[in-house]
Design an enzyme around this catalytic site. Structure first.
Site, mmCIF file in Angstrom:
data_model
loop_
_atom_site.group_PDB
_atom_site.id
_atom_site.type_symbol
_atom_site.label_atom_id
_atom_site.label_comp_id
_atom_site.label_asym_id
_atom_site.label_seq_id
_atom_site.Cartn_x
_atom_site.Cartn_y
_atom_site.Cartn_z
ATOM 1 N N ASP A 91 0.826 -1.218 0.000
ATOM 2 C CA ASP A 91 0.000 0.000 0.000
ATOM 3 C C ASP A 91 0.856 1.262 0.000
ATOM 4 O O ASP A 91 0.362 2.358 0.279
ATOM 5 C CB ASP A 91 -0.908 0.018 1.235
ATOM 6 C CG ASP A 91 -2.148 -0.853 1.069
ATOM 7 O OD1 ASP A 91 -2.333 -1.416 -0.023
ATOM 8 O OD2 ASP A 91 -2.922 -0.981 2.044
ATOM 9 N N ASP A 239 -6.151 -7.951 14.141
ATOM 10 C CA ASP A 239 -5.707 -9.292 14.507
ATOM 11 C C ASP A 239 -6.456 -9.810 15.741
ATOM 12 O O ASP A 239 -6.924 -10.952 15.769
ATOM 13 C CB ASP A 239 -4.195 -9.302 14.752
ATOM 14 C CG ASP A 239 -3.713 -8.133 15.606
ATOM 15 O OD1 ASP A 239 -4.540 -7.325 16.068
ATOM 16 O OD2 ASP A 239 -2.487 -8.030 15.804
#
Length: 490
Positions: A91, A239
């Site tokens: 990104d 996560d």
């Protein structure tokens, strides 16, 4: 007013004490786990048909200083090339995109199945990148590494076999630290992370309590990710979010303490601040998002709910520590000016047991990593008090993050700058990604340093030294964080 201060002070101490008991229980679990041999079923990689296809995902964003190191290291992993795919989920918005593309092309020419995947925007940040890569991933299992992680050659051969058990959704490994001894800042970060990755993760996993995939250095079963609702970018710790959703779906996690995955610790305080902010705010966001669902789930045992409560609220302890610290000064004056409360101060002395419990728990982690013996114990005592002093110095910054998380204030995913620094070598001052702005919290930290300097003066005025060590730690902790924050800008 005196009564209100005492009640608030006592409640905060009580919650911290309950948290210490939860940690003590995890230590008991950890010690029991070491006596139990691992009998988990594993794939037999001597049989070609049992070797599954694996995709490695490398989510990166503006990692100019570590991309070459990362790609060179991943290329060394031992695994059949026809069963391995690597996705570089890039990104980036800087010049690293071009240099990364060139490096990937060279690896492709050597026969490595590696793809450079770039998105038009950063929707969902890291979670969005992982989700995008998952759509086209060939592997049954998805290994994930952040840019500063350097897995050993045998890493896939040490982790993938445990997916023989069809109920295993995640295999997580222990983080190591390639620059542990670079500075006092890296030493205390390593000290804290070692505790989490040794006692906490093992202690929870041994009794099948919820643990978390730590964002990197682990492997997911692809169907587990999809079954749990895929990656979602509505919290700063995607996560932890996916981990809890997967375990609510009854997927099992496997934690491998003995498989160490080395990584680089932040070496400048602004980088440590951004990392701490993301972790602490994300934990609070996940408490709001997930804990009430877990609490209502009748299939989850009470003890797992208890440990999950303190797991998700772990970062919120900073709020209580800050509250106890600030109130400790008026409490000291109340103690000396109101004899009618003397019985109360004899009672709350009991809560000093929390410190003893933490001291005992952290020692077990320290000696597991560094070894036993007199001199290691002396080093541990120094590290224990240094760590807790500096952790308290971070309490303002981390408390702000926690409050934002609980109250639903949204903020951008701010990556932690990487430096490509190992051991004692290397300089960070030319790193282009460093945030050079001084946080408003730094002013508060300076004021609190002065406040606890006043507390030390008050001890002599009142001839009451019961909280003197506590106030020294607070004075030094806030002083360290304030001075490091200011001097690291130059």
């Amino acid at each position: 007013m005196d009564v209100a201060i005492i009640i608030t002070y006592t409640l905060a101490l009580l919650i911290i004490f309950l948290y210490s008991l939860a940690q003590l229980n995890l230590l008991v679990n950890y010690l029991k786990s070491r006596k139990q041999p691992d009998s988990s079923p594993t794939f037999d990689f001597s049989k070609q048909e049992e070797i599954p296809h694996v995709t490695i995902q490398l989510p990166v964003f503006n990692e100019l200083y570590v991309m070459d190191r990362l790609l060179n290291n991943i290329a060394l992993l031992e695994y059949p090339k026809d069963k391995l795919e690597i996705q570089v989920l890039d990104d980036s918005t800087d010049e690293s995109v071009a240099s990364t593309a060139m490096h990937i092309k060279k690896l492709q020419e050597k026969g490595l199945d590696i793809q450079h995947i770039c998105r038009d925007d950063r929707t969902g940040f890291k979670a969005g990148a992982l989700k995008e890569g998952l759509k086209i991933a060939k592997g049954e299992y998805i290994a994930i590494f952040d840019a500063d992680f350097l897995p050993e050659k045998q890493w896939l051969l040490q982790t993938i076999p445990y997916f023989k058990d069809a109920n295993i959704g995640v295999v997580q490994t222990r983080w190591g630290h390639i620059n542990r001894d670079y500075s006092m800042l890296t030493k205390i970060q390593a000290f804290a992370l070692d505790f989490h990755f040794t006692m906490e993760q093992v202690g929870r996993n041994y009794k099948d309590h919820f643990i978390n995939f730590n964002g990197t250095a682990g492997v997911w079963r692809k169907t587990c990710i999809e079954d749990a609702g895929n990656w979602q970018g509505d919290t700063l710790t995607e996560d932890l979010d996916l981990s809890y959703r997967a375990q609510l779906k009854k997927w099992k996690f496997k934690y491998l303490e003995e498989v160490e995955t080395p990584a680089e610790l932040p070496v400048v305080i602004s980088a440590a601040r951004s990392q701490q902010f993301r972790w602490n705010k994300g934990a609070a966001e996940n408490f709001q998002k997930l804990y009430w669902k877990l609490l209502r789930d009748k299939t989850v045992p009470f003890k797992t709910k208890f440990h999950s409560f303190f797991h998700l609220l772990n970062s919120s302890m900073f709020l209580l520590v800050l509250l106890v610290a600030v109130l400790s000064v008026p409490v000291m004056y109340i103690k000396n000016n109101n004899p009618m409360f003397s019985w109360y101060f004899n009672v709350i002395a009991f809560f000093a047991l929390s410190t003893v419990i933490f001291f005992y728990c952290y020692w077990h982690t320290f000696k597991k990593i560094h070894g036993n013996g007199f001199w290691n114990f002396m080093e541990y005592i120094k590290m224990f008090f240094t760590f807790f002093s500096i952790a308290m110095g971070f309490s303002v910054h981390n408390s702000m993050a926690v409050l934002e998380g609980h109250f639903g204030k949204k903020s951008e995913f701010v990556r932690t700058p990487k430096f490509n620094i190992e051991a004692f070598k290397g300089s960070w001052k030319e790193n282009k990604y460093i945030n050079k702005n001084i946080s408003g919290n730094t002013i508060i930290e300076a004021l609190l340093m002065g406040y606890f300097g006043f507390a030390l003066y008050s001890a002599f005025v009142l001839q009451d030294f019961g909280l003197f060590l506590f106030h020294i730690m607070l004075f030094l902790g806030f002083g360290f964080v304030f001075l490091k924050s200011v001097t690291s800008k130059f």
